[in-house]
Design a protein around this motif. Sequence first.
Motif, PDB file in Angstrom:
ATOM      1  N   THR A  44       0.913  -1.257   0.054  1.00 42.55           N
ATOM      2  CA  THR A  44      -0.034  -0.010  -0.009  1.00 42.55           C
ATOM      3  C   THR A  44       0.786   1.248   0.156  1.00 42.55           C
ATOM      4  O   THR A  44       1.056   2.028  -1.065  1.00 42.55           O
ATOM      5  CB  THR A  44      -0.917   0.064   1.351  1.00 42.55           C
ATOM      6  OG1 THR A  44      -0.002  -0.171   2.459  1.00 42.55           O
ATOM      7  CG2 THR A  44      -1.908  -1.123   1.133  1.00 42.55           C
ATOM      8  N   TYR A  46       4.611   3.071   2.349  1.00 43.02           N
ATOM      9  CA  TYR A  46       5.682   2.685   3.079  1.00 43.02           C
ATOM     10  C   TYR A  46       5.216   2.574   4.771  1.00 43.02           C
ATOM     11  O   TYR A  46       4.376   3.582   5.111  1.00 43.02           O
ATOM     12  CB  TYR A  46       6.914   3.629   2.850  1.00 43.02           C
ATOM     13  CG  TYR A  46       7.733   3.099   1.701  1.00 43.02           C
ATOM     14  CD1 TYR A  46       7.412   3.376   0.486  1.00 43.02           C
ATOM     15  CD2 TYR A  46       8.967   2.639   1.860  1.00 43.02           C
ATOM     16  CE1 TYR A  46       8.271   2.713  -0.388  1.00 43.02           C
ATOM     17  CE2 TYR A  46      10.050   2.171   1.067  1.00 43.02           C
ATOM     18  CZ  TYR A  46       9.515   2.403  -0.324  1.00 43.02           C
ATOM     19  OH  TYR A  46      10.302   1.843  -1.268  1.00 43.02           O
ATOM     20  N   LEU A  73      -2.125   2.019  16.406  1.00 41.20           N
ATOM     21  CA  LEU A  73      -1.345   1.738  15.158  1.00 41.20           C
ATOM     22  C   LEU A  73      -1.597   0.249  14.549  1.00 41.20           C
ATOM     23  O   LEU A  73      -2.302  -0.713  15.369  1.00 41.20           O
ATOM     24  CB  LEU A  73       0.267   1.412  15.871  1.00 41.20           C
ATOM     25  CG  LEU A  73       0.821   2.635  16.491  1.00 41.20           C
ATOM     26  CD1 LEU A  73       2.250   2.424  16.874  1.00 41.20           C
ATOM     27  CD2 LEU A  73       1.041   3.941  15.234  1.00 41.20           C
ATOM     28  N   VAL A 109      -9.555  -5.198  12.616  1.00 43.03           N
ATOM     29  CA  VAL A 109      -9.663  -4.675  14.266  1.00 43.03           C
ATOM     30  C   VAL A 109     -10.503  -5.759  15.107  1.00 43.03           C
ATOM     31  O   VAL A 109     -11.610  -6.027  14.502  1.00 43.03           O
ATOM     32  CB  VAL A 109     -10.343  -3.382  14.305  1.00 43.03           C
ATOM     33  CG1 VAL A 109     -10.613  -2.967  15.559  1.00 43.03           C
ATOM     34  CG2 VAL A 109      -9.484  -2.117  13.584  1.00 43.03           C
ATOM     35  N   THR A 126      -8.929  -2.940  21.450  1.00 45.84           N
ATOM     36  CA  THR A 126      -8.807  -3.658  20.410  1.00 45.84           C
ATOM     37  C   THR A 126      -7.399  -3.352  19.543  1.00 45.84           C
ATOM     38  O   THR A 126      -6.785  -2.573  20.120  1.00 45.84           O
ATOM     39  CB  THR A 126      -9.854  -3.311  19.392  1.00 45.84           C
ATOM     40  OG1 THR A 126      -9.824  -1.710  19.163  1.00 45.84           O
ATOM     41  CG2 THR A 126     -11.378  -3.639  19.729  1.00 45.84           C
ATOM     42  N   VAL A 192      -9.446  -0.827   6.397  1.00 45.16           N
ATOM     43  CA  VAL A 192      -9.809  -1.198   7.807  1.00 45.16           C
ATOM     44  C   VAL A 192     -11.293  -1.508   8.198  1.00 45.16           C
ATOM     45  O   VAL A 192     -12.044  -0.529   7.848  1.00 45.16           O
ATOM     46  CB  VAL A 192      -9.190   0.132   8.635  1.00 45.16           C
ATOM     47  CG1 VAL A 192      -9.245  -0.421  10.228  1.00 45.16           C
ATOM     48  CG2 VAL A 192      -7.747   0.462   8.381  1.00 45.16           C
ATOM     49  N   PRO A 237     -10.733   6.332  16.332  1.00 41.05           N
ATOM     50  CA  PRO A 237      -9.664   7.123  16.900  1.00 41.05           C
ATOM     51  C   PRO A 237      -8.860   7.089  15.681  1.00 41.05           C
ATOM     52  O   PRO A 237      -8.704   6.206  15.167  1.00 41.05           O
ATOM     53  CB  PRO A 237      -9.165   6.181  17.889  1.00 41.05           C
ATOM     54  CG  PRO A 237      -9.259   4.667  17.925  1.00 41.05           C
ATOM     55  CD  PRO A 237     -10.744   5.027  17.468  1.00 41.05           C
TER      56      PRO A 237
HETATM   57  O1  TXA Z   1      -1.714   0.481   4.279  1.00 42.32           O
HETATM   58  C1  TXA Z   1      -1.684   0.529   5.605  1.00 42.32           C
HETATM   59  O2  TXA Z   1      -2.644   0.147   6.340  1.00 42.32           O
HETATM   60  C2  TXA Z   1      -0.562   1.241   6.116  1.00 42.32           C
HETATM   61  C3  TXA Z   1       0.571   0.330   5.845  1.00 42.32           C
HETATM   62  C4  TXA Z   1       1.943   0.566   6.190  1.00 42.32           C
HETATM   63  O3  TXA Z   1       0.435  -0.847   6.264  1.00 42.32           O
HETATM   64  N1  TXA Z   1      -0.497   1.663   7.485  1.00 42.32           N
HETATM   65  C5  TXA Z   1      -1.365   2.689   7.689  1.00 42.32           C
HETATM   66  O4  TXA Z   1      -1.075   3.137   9.239  1.00 42.32           O
HETATM   67  O5  TXA Z   1      -1.974   3.567   7.200  1.00 42.32           O
HETATM   68  P1  TXA Z   1      -1.812   4.291   9.794  1.00 42.32           P
HETATM   69  O6  TXA Z   1      -1.298   4.343  11.157  1.00 42.32           O
HETATM   70  O7  TXA Z   1      -1.242   5.344   8.969  1.00 42.32           O
HETATM   71  O8  TXA Z   1      -3.243   4.259   9.721  1.00 42.32           O
HETATM   72  C6  TXA Z   1      -3.935   3.200  10.510  1.00 42.32           C
HETATM   73  C7  TXA Z   1      -5.180   3.631  10.542  1.00 42.32           C
HETATM   74  C8  TXA Z   1      -5.426   4.727  11.703  1.00 42.32           C
HETATM   75  O9  TXA Z   1      -6.421   5.662  11.194  1.00 42.32           O
HETATM   76  C9  TXA Z   1      -5.938   4.258  12.963  1.00 42.32           C
HETATM   77  O10 TXA Z   1      -6.612   5.169  13.538  1.00 42.32           O
HETATM   78  C10 TXA Z   1      -6.537   2.997  12.447  1.00 42.32           C
HETATM   79  O11 TXA Z   1      -6.039   2.279  11.498  1.00 42.32           O
HETATM   80  N2  TXA Z   1      -6.738   2.132  13.766  1.00 42.32           N
HETATM   81  C11 TXA Z   1      -5.443   1.429  14.248  1.00 42.32           C
HETATM   82  N3  TXA Z   1      -5.738   0.545  15.169  1.00 42.32           N
HETATM   83  C12 TXA Z   1      -7.063   0.697  15.492  1.00 42.32           C
HETATM   84  C13 TXA Z   1      -8.069   0.055  16.437  1.00 42.32           C
HETATM   85  N4  TXA Z   1      -7.801  -0.564  17.339  1.00 42.32           N
HETATM   86  N5  TXA Z   1      -9.098   0.713  16.267  1.00 42.32           N
HETATM   87  C14 TXA Z   1      -9.821   1.419  15.346  1.00 42.32           C
HETATM   88  N6  TXA Z   1      -9.027   1.961  14.384  1.00 42.32           N
HETATM   89  C15 TXA Z   1      -7.610   1.569  14.535  1.00 42.32           C
END
Ligand code: TXA
Length: 342
Positions: A44, A46, A73, A109, A126, A192, A237
Amino acid sequence: MSPSEKVMKTEIIKVNKDNPDPVVITRASEILRSGGLVAFPTETVYGLGANALDIDAVEKIFLAKGRPSNNPLIVHVATVEDAKKIVASWSDEAELLSRRFWPGPLTMVLPKRDIVPENVTGGGSTVAVRLPSHQVAHDLILASKVPVAAPSANRSMRLSPTTADHVRKSLGGRIDMIIDGGPTLVGVESTVIDLSRNPAVLLRPGVITPNEIESVIGSIALLGSGDQAKDGAMKSPGMMKKHYSPQAPLDCVEGELDIKEILQLHQGERIGILKYQSYTPISRDDVVCIEMPGSARKYASRLYAALHTLDEAGVLKIYVEMPPDGEEWMAVRDRLRRASAK
Ligand code: TXA
Ligand code: MG
């Protein structure tokens, strides 16, 4: 050394994206195992990786990115077995979706296990898990022998990186290493889906569409898309309305752009245009007009690179001729809407 200041030496190493040098992978995995930060390509965008089970290493991610601590994360794993080790329950839905879409750009999640530190999940109960399909990501996670927490490898609120150079410009001097595996293919972040709720909720659209997910697990709720639910966007979040933004203010325009009018409005000003419909060359040096592809997949794969180009050109304003409103365009439209949020 603190990753919040630009004082570290960031090693940048090129690898073959389909067959990365095991020596490089071993070195990078040792950095992860000893609590350091490594940026690496996924299919997707980096990611900026740290050992997800090491609270201090995870803390460094938040410092390096300037990310609010309540934004959780995604934890990346190399096998389905490893995903099961960090979640409290592996539902039938998780099983079916993982069989259909993993490895690939789908994040699930699920209720977390105690071994997952609170700073990974923003204090919540979660955890988001993903099994990426990129060979470099896979080899690195496998070699590190730990789950790898990895947000997109950009400063908080800025554009996601689709090349190693994007990462260097935003995080160079703040992280230990960047593995350069060339441009990423998908180009927008993973879909997600929150399986801890019933029915499951789409938190972030990606190239895996709601229809594809519903064909596997039945009806899901659509929250969190910039297009679909403006309030719902805040229910998760980190699903802030403004996100994924270029430096210049960005306007999303439905239907064909009136180029003449725009040029008149911005005489002598440096502006950027993302053109979707037919393209006529513009003879003004201070206008950067990028013709975007007609297919949703190709558009997604080039979107961030185009916005990075406009950032680097120092444009004062960006006009986007929006692609159509169909399901396959959901991820692209969501990112453009968020980029335009004030
Ligand atoms: O494609 C992707 O998902 C990329 C690559 C590096 O894997 N990662 C990515 O991570 O986009 P980030 O941190 O930029 O976005 C993660 C999203 C955030 O909006 C965060 O709020 C959501 O996923 N998220 C993470 N853990 C969550 C949780 N336990 N509940 C709800 N949302 C969560
Ligand atoms: Mg991000």
